[in-house]
Design a protein around this motif. Sequence first.
Motif, PDB file in Angstrom:
ATOM      1  N   TRP A  45     -11.894   8.527   0.679  1.00 12.32           N
ATOM      2  CA  TRP A  45     -12.303   9.030  -0.629  1.00 12.32           C
ATOM      3  C   TRP A  45     -11.375  10.128  -1.117  1.00 12.32           C
ATOM      4  N   PHE A  46     -10.816  10.870  -0.182  1.00 11.10           N
ATOM      5  CA  PHE A  46      -9.823  11.869  -0.571  1.00 11.10           C
ATOM      6  C   PHE A  46      -8.658  11.219  -1.310  1.00 11.10           C
ATOM      7  N   PHE A  47      -8.221  10.060  -0.829  1.00 12.86           N
ATOM      8  CA  PHE A  47      -7.093   9.400  -1.470  1.00 12.86           C
ATOM      9  C   PHE A  47      -7.450   8.795  -2.811  1.00 12.86           C
ATOM     10  N   VAL A  48      -8.677   8.374  -2.971  1.00 10.71           N
ATOM     11  CA  VAL A  48      -9.105   7.922  -4.289  1.00 10.71           C
ATOM     12  C   VAL A  48      -8.945   9.058  -5.298  1.00 10.71           C
ATOM     13  N   LEU A  49      -9.388  10.247  -4.888  1.00  9.66           N
ATOM     14  CA  LEU A  49      -9.297  11.405  -5.769  1.00  9.66           C
ATOM     15  C   LEU A  49      -7.856  11.875  -5.946  1.00  9.66           C
ATOM     16  N   ALA A  50      -7.122  11.993  -4.833  1.00  6.27           N
ATOM     17  CA  ALA A  50      -5.762  12.534  -4.885  1.00  6.27           C
ATOM     18  C   ALA A  50      -4.839  11.646  -5.711  1.00  6.27           C
ATOM     19  N   ARG A  51      -4.942  10.337  -5.508  1.00  5.99           N
ATOM     20  CA  ARG A  51      -4.071   9.434  -6.274  1.00  5.99           C
ATOM     21  C   ARG A  51      -4.428   9.445  -7.760  1.00  5.99           C
ATOM     22  N   GLY A  52      -5.713   9.495  -8.046  1.00  6.15           N
ATOM     23  CA  GLY A  52      -6.115   9.581  -9.450  1.00  6.15           C
ATOM     24  C   GLY A  52      -5.627  10.871 -10.085  1.00  6.15           C
ATOM     25  N   TRP A  53      -5.730  11.958  -9.333  1.00  7.79           N
ATOM     26  CA  TRP A  53      -5.280  13.262  -9.831  1.00  7.79           C
ATOM     27  C   TRP A  53      -3.787  13.239 -10.141  1.00  7.79           C
ATOM     28  N   MET A  54      -2.983  12.760  -9.193  1.00  6.97           N
ATOM     29  CA  MET A  54      -1.535  12.782  -9.371  1.00  6.97           C
ATOM     30  C   MET A  54      -1.062  11.796 -10.453  1.00  6.97           C
ATOM     31  N   LYS A  55      -1.824  10.709 -10.649  1.00  3.30           N
ATOM     32  CA  LYS A  55      -1.469   9.772 -11.727  1.00  3.30           C
ATOM     33  C   LYS A  55      -1.632  10.430 -13.091  1.00  3.30           C
ATOM     34  N   VAL A  56      -2.505  11.406 -13.169  1.00  5.71           N
ATOM     35  CA  VAL A  56      -2.685  12.158 -14.413  1.00  5.71           C
ATOM     36  C   VAL A  56      -1.724  13.341 -14.464  1.00  5.71           C
ATOM     37  N   PHE A  57      -1.661  14.090 -13.367  1.00  3.82           N
ATOM     38  CA  PHE A  57      -0.896  15.342 -13.358  1.00  3.82           C
ATOM     39  C   PHE A  57       0.605  15.140 -13.535  1.00  3.82           C
ATOM     40  N   MET A  58       1.196  14.227 -12.766  1.00  2.00           N
ATOM     41  CA  MET A  58       2.653  14.090 -12.792  1.00  2.00           C
ATOM     42  C   MET A  58       3.184  13.693 -14.174  1.00  2.00           C
ATOM     43  N   PRO A  59       2.591  12.723 -14.866  1.00  2.00           N
ATOM     44  CA  PRO A  59       3.067  12.438 -16.234  1.00  2.00           C
ATOM     45  C   PRO A  59       2.845  13.605 -17.194  1.00  2.00           C
ATOM     46  N   LEU A  60       1.733  14.341 -17.014  1.00  2.00           N
ATOM     47  CA  LEU A  60       1.461  15.464 -17.904  1.00  2.00           C
ATOM     48  C   LEU A  60       2.526  16.554 -17.800  1.00  2.00           C
ATOM     49  N   VAL A  61       3.117  16.705 -16.596  1.00  2.64           N
ATOM     50  CA  VAL A  61       4.167  17.719 -16.425  1.00  2.64           C
ATOM     51  C   VAL A  61       5.557  17.081 -16.532  1.00  2.64           C
ATOM     52  N   PHE A  62       5.605  15.848 -17.043  1.00  6.12           N
ATOM     53  CA  PHE A  62       6.864  15.147 -17.327  1.00  6.12           C
ATOM     54  C   PHE A  62       7.715  14.933 -16.069  1.00  6.12           C
ATOM     55  N   CYS A  63       7.029  14.614 -14.959  1.00  2.44           N
ATOM     56  CA  CYS A  63       7.705  14.317 -13.701  1.00  2.44           C
ATOM     57  C   CYS A  63       7.202  12.977 -13.156  1.00  2.44           C
ATOM     58  N   PRO A  64       7.490  11.885 -13.854  1.00  7.03           N
ATOM     59  CA  PRO A  64       7.006  10.578 -13.376  1.00  7.03           C
ATOM     60  C   PRO A  64       7.640  10.215 -12.044  1.00  7.03           C
ATOM     61  N   VAL A  65       6.872   9.523 -11.214  1.00  4.71           N
ATOM     62  CA  VAL A  65       7.337   9.127  -9.883  1.00  4.71           C
ATOM     63  C   VAL A  65       7.608   7.633  -9.874  1.00  4.71           C
ATOM     64  N   ARG A  66       8.810   7.263  -9.434  1.00  2.00           N
ATOM     65  CA  ARG A  66       9.183   5.852  -9.293  1.00  2.00           C
ATOM     66  C   ARG A  66       9.381   5.562  -7.816  1.00  2.00           C
ATOM     67  N   ARG A  67       8.654   4.546  -7.321  1.00  4.44           N
ATOM     68  CA  ARG A  67       8.759   4.187  -5.901  1.00  4.44           C
ATOM     69  C   ARG A  67       9.576   2.905  -5.731  1.00  4.44           C
ATOM     70  N   LYS A  68      10.291   2.842  -4.641  1.00  6.24           N
ATOM     71  CA  LYS A  68      11.108   1.674  -4.324  1.00  6.24           C
ATOM     72  C   LYS A  68      10.978   1.388  -2.835  1.00  6.24           C
ATOM     73  N   GLY A  69      10.902   0.100  -2.479  1.00  2.00           N
ATOM     74  CA  GLY A  69      10.830  -0.289  -1.076  1.00  2.00           C
ATOM     75  C   GLY A  69       9.428  -0.464  -0.530  1.00  2.00           C
ATOM     76  N   LEU A  70       8.441  -0.582  -1.415  1.00  2.00           N
ATOM     77  CA  LEU A  70       7.057  -0.761  -0.950  1.00  2.00           C
ATOM     78  C   LEU A  70       6.880  -2.055  -0.166  1.00  2.00           C
ATOM     79  N   GLU A  71       7.767  -3.009  -0.381  1.00  2.26           N
ATOM     80  CA  GLU A  71       7.665  -4.289   0.330  1.00  2.26           C
ATOM     81  C   GLU A  71       7.879  -4.142   1.833  1.00  2.26           C
ATOM     82  N   TYR A  72       8.416  -3.015   2.259  1.00  5.68           N
ATOM     83  CA  TYR A  72       8.656  -2.812   3.698  1.00  5.68           C
ATOM     84  C   TYR A  72       7.372  -2.493   4.465  1.00  5.68           C
ATOM     85  N   PHE A  73       6.313  -2.128   3.745  1.00  9.88           N
ATOM     86  CA  PHE A  73       5.038  -1.848   4.403  1.00  9.88           C
ATOM     87  C   PHE A  73       4.331  -3.162   4.696  1.00  9.88           C
ATOM     88  N   GLU A  74       4.263  -3.508   5.954  1.00  3.51           N
ATOM     89  CA  GLU A  74       3.629  -4.762   6.365  1.00  3.51           C
ATOM     90  C   GLU A  74       2.120  -4.566   6.469  1.00  3.51           C
TER      91      GLU A  74
END
Length: 248
Positions: A45-74
């Motif tokens: 549940w912490f991650f439900v909250l934390a991910r939701g928080w950061m999805k709002v916070f990071m764009p609001l402060v104009f620091c979008p996060v781009r991830r690459k290589g997620l396919e490596y997680f089996e």
Amino acid sequence: MIRLKNILARVYTVYGLSVFLITFLVMLLPMWIVSLLPEPRRTRWFFVLARGWMKVFMPLVFCPVRRKGLEYFEPGVNYIVVCNHNSLMDVPVTTPGVPGLNKTLAKIEMARIPLFGIMYRIGSVLVDRQDEQSRRNSYEQMKEVLAMGMHMILYPEGTRNKTGQPLKSFYDGAFSLAIDTQRPIMPAVLFHTRKILPPGRIFYALPHRIDFHFLPPIQTQGLGKDDMPALKERVFRIMWDYIEKVNG
């Protein structure tokens, strides 16, 4: 021009801190409720909250996060994710940015910060680096995290890299843990967080896109303690070369 940039950086810092405090206060009560749950529900549940928080916070402060290589997680495999460490921005990016449940290793002082420490008590394995028994206990707790099927995120440089080099030398801990638990290592590299919070600058920040890249995992099955130095050097070289390649 430099003076104008300094003024804008401080205006942005006030804005960023204001957004953080407002969104943090919104999250505080749900975080406190979640902290009362047993594991692994607490972390889930912490991650439900934390991910939701950061999805709002990071764009609001104009620091979008781009991830690459997620396919490596089996699916069904948990990893020891080793990441470079350049800025105080790293943890808010890596913790929600690594897919699946995870914990990071954090200084126990972070959990003692009023209110803010709740997040560290939930999302981290805490360690007092000055206490040998605490270091041993944290090592065993990291094994338990992996045994529960979560990832462990570790910064093998130990502290933030304030040098002009791509990486500082690595400590042994992450690689000993990988060999002891026979878990694969997932190298990960963060770009541009140092541009947001430059080292040595007080009350100074600038917005910038953040890139978070995952690299192909390195298997540790069959490795023993004698293989640890070579494993550490291999991961170090892979990450160093990748940083230099991307930065051109």
